[in-house]
Design a protein around this motif. Structure first.
Motif, PDB file in Angstrom:
ATOM      1  N   PRO A   7       3.554  -1.026  -3.644  1.00  0.00           N
ATOM      2  CA  PRO A   7       2.802  -2.136  -3.905  1.00  0.00           C
ATOM      3  C   PRO A   7       1.593  -1.818  -4.987  1.00  0.00           C
ATOM      4  CG  PRO A   7       2.298  -1.508  -1.792  1.00  0.00           C
ATOM      5  CD  PRO A   7       3.607  -0.387  -2.226  1.00  0.00           C
ATOM      6  N   GLU A  37       2.052  -0.384  -7.882  1.00  0.00           N
ATOM      7  CA  GLU A  37       2.600  -0.535  -8.909  1.00  0.00           C
ATOM      8  C   GLU A  37       3.325  -1.998  -9.246  1.00  0.00           C
ATOM      9  OE1 GLU A  37       5.181   2.944  -9.189  1.00  0.00           O
ATOM     10  OE2 GLU A  37       3.513   4.277  -9.157  1.00  0.00           O
ATOM     11  N   ALA A  39       4.072  -5.907  -9.843  1.00  0.00           N
ATOM     12  CA  ALA A  39       3.226  -6.917 -10.737  1.00  0.00           C
ATOM     13  C   ALA A  39       2.691  -8.056  -9.895  1.00  0.00           C
ATOM     14  CB  ALA A  39       4.294  -7.433 -11.742  1.00  0.00           C
ATOM     15  N   GLU A  40       1.403  -8.518 -10.446  1.00  0.00           N
ATOM     16  CA  GLU A  40       0.675  -9.446  -9.692  1.00  0.00           C
ATOM     17  C   GLU A  40       1.741 -10.771  -9.455  1.00  0.00           C
ATOM     18  OE1 GLU A  40      -2.890 -10.497 -12.182  1.00  0.00           O
ATOM     19  OE2 GLU A  40      -3.118 -12.293 -10.767  1.00  0.00           O
ATOM     20  N   GLY A  41       1.548 -11.213  -8.161  1.00  0.00           N
ATOM     21  CA  GLY A  41       2.039 -12.343  -7.551  1.00  0.00           C
ATOM     22  C   GLY A  41       3.517 -12.003  -7.118  1.00  0.00           C
ATOM     23  N   THR A  42       3.920 -10.832  -7.230  1.00  0.00           N
ATOM     24  CA  THR A  42       5.042 -10.267  -6.607  1.00  0.00           C
ATOM     25  C   THR A  42       4.977 -10.257  -5.080  1.00  0.00           C
ATOM     26  OG1 THR A  42       4.758  -8.020  -6.906  1.00  0.00           O
ATOM     27  CG2 THR A  42       5.957  -9.245  -8.351  1.00  0.00           C
ATOM     28  N   GLY A  76       9.007  -7.203  -6.577  1.00  0.00           N
ATOM     29  CA  GLY A  76       7.985  -6.371  -7.366  1.00  0.00           C
ATOM     30  C   GLY A  76       8.372  -4.697  -7.065  1.00  0.00           C
ATOM     31  N   ARG A  97       5.602  -7.996  -2.896  1.00  0.00           N
ATOM     32  CA  ARG A  97       4.669  -6.713  -2.511  1.00  0.00           C
ATOM     33  C   ARG A  97       3.335  -6.615  -2.969  1.00  0.00           C
ATOM     34  NH1 ARG A  97      10.521  -3.128  -3.736  1.00  0.00           N
ATOM     35  NH2 ARG A  97      11.222  -3.030  -1.487  1.00  0.00           N
ATOM     36  N   ALA A  98       3.209  -6.977  -4.074  1.00  0.00           N
ATOM     37  CA  ALA A  98       1.806  -7.134  -4.379  1.00  0.00           C
ATOM     38  C   ALA A  98       0.817  -8.038  -3.412  1.00  0.00           C
ATOM     39  CB  ALA A  98       1.719  -7.565  -5.927  1.00  0.00           C
ATOM     40  N   LEU A  99       1.350  -9.265  -2.968  1.00  0.00           N
ATOM     41  CA  LEU A  99       0.931 -10.020  -2.181  1.00  0.00           C
ATOM     42  C   LEU A  99       0.726  -9.481  -0.648  1.00  0.00           C
ATOM     43  CD1 LEU A  99       2.445 -13.354  -3.432  1.00  0.00           C
ATOM     44  CD2 LEU A  99       0.119 -12.861  -3.514  1.00  0.00           C
TER      45      LEU A  99
END
Ligand code: RTP
Ligand code: MG
Length: 142
Positions: A95, A97, A99-102, A91, A104-106
Motif C-alpha cells: 500500500p 506504493e 497509487a492514490e485512490g486505489t 493498486g 489498497r491506498a485507501l
C-alpha cells in the motif's frame, strides 16, 4: 476490449474494517459487475491451495495465517478488461506504493494485510473462479 471475468477477494482485514460495501460499490461504479458473491471463512488447506503458487516464499505461512483469520468475501466480477481493471482499482501489493485512490491506498494496512486479492491473468481468473464457485453459483448479468 473483451468482456472478461476475474476473481476478487475482500481479505479478512477488509471485512474487519467494515468496507465490504465501499469496495463492492467501487467495483460497480467502475464497470465491474458481480456475477457471483459468497462469504467464507477459509480452512487452512483452502488458503494453502489458493495461494499454492507462493508456497516456497518466505511469507507463505504468514499469508495463510492471515487469510484464515476471519471471513472473506469472494466475488466473480465481470466487465471489459476485468482482470487488468481490477488490478488497477486495487493498486500495488504494497500500500505504500499504491497509487492514490486505489483500494489498497485507501484501506490496506501493509504489504501482507492488503485488503483485496485480484487474479493476475485471464487464465488464473478462470482457475480461481472455479476454485470457489460452481456453475450454478454464477450468473449472467448481460
Ligand atoms: P494477490 O495475489 O493477493 O492479489 O496480491 P498480489 O498479486 O498483488 O501479490 P502477490 O505477489 O501475488 O502476493 C500474494 C499476497 O501475499 C502477501 N504478501 N506478503 N510479507 C510480504 O512480503 C508479502 N508479499 C506478499 C500479500 O497479501 C499479497 O497480496
Ligand atoms: Mg497475486
Amino acid at each position: 476490449m473483451a468482456i472478461e471475468r476475474t476473481l476478487s477477494i475482500i481479505k479478512p482485514d477488509g471485512v474487519e474494517k467494515n468496507v465490504i460495501g465501499k469496495i463492492i460499490a467501487r467495483f460497480e461504479e467502475e464497470g465491474l459487475t458481480p456475477v457471483g458473491i459468497r462469504m467464507a471463512h477459509l480452512a487452512k488447506h483452502e488458503a494453502e491451495g489458493f495461494y499454492a503458487v507462493h508456497k516456497e516464499r518466505p511469507f507463505f505461512g504468514e499469508l495463510v495465517e492471515f487469510m484464515t483469520r476471519g471471513p472473506v468475501v469472494v466475488m466473480a466480477l465481470e466487465g471489459e478488461d476485468a482482470v487488468a481493471k481490477n488490478r488497477e482499482i486495487m493498486g500495488a501489493t504494497n500500500p505504500a506504493e499504491a497509487a492514490e485512490g486505489t483500494l489498497r491506498a485507501l484501506y490496506a494496512t501493509d504489504i501482507g494485510e492488503n485488503t483485496v486479492h485480484g487474479s493476475d491473468s485471464a487464465e488464473n481468473a478462470a482457475i480461481e473462479i472455479k476454485y470457489f464457485f460452481s456453475d450454478v453459483q454464477l450468473f449472467s448479468r448481460g
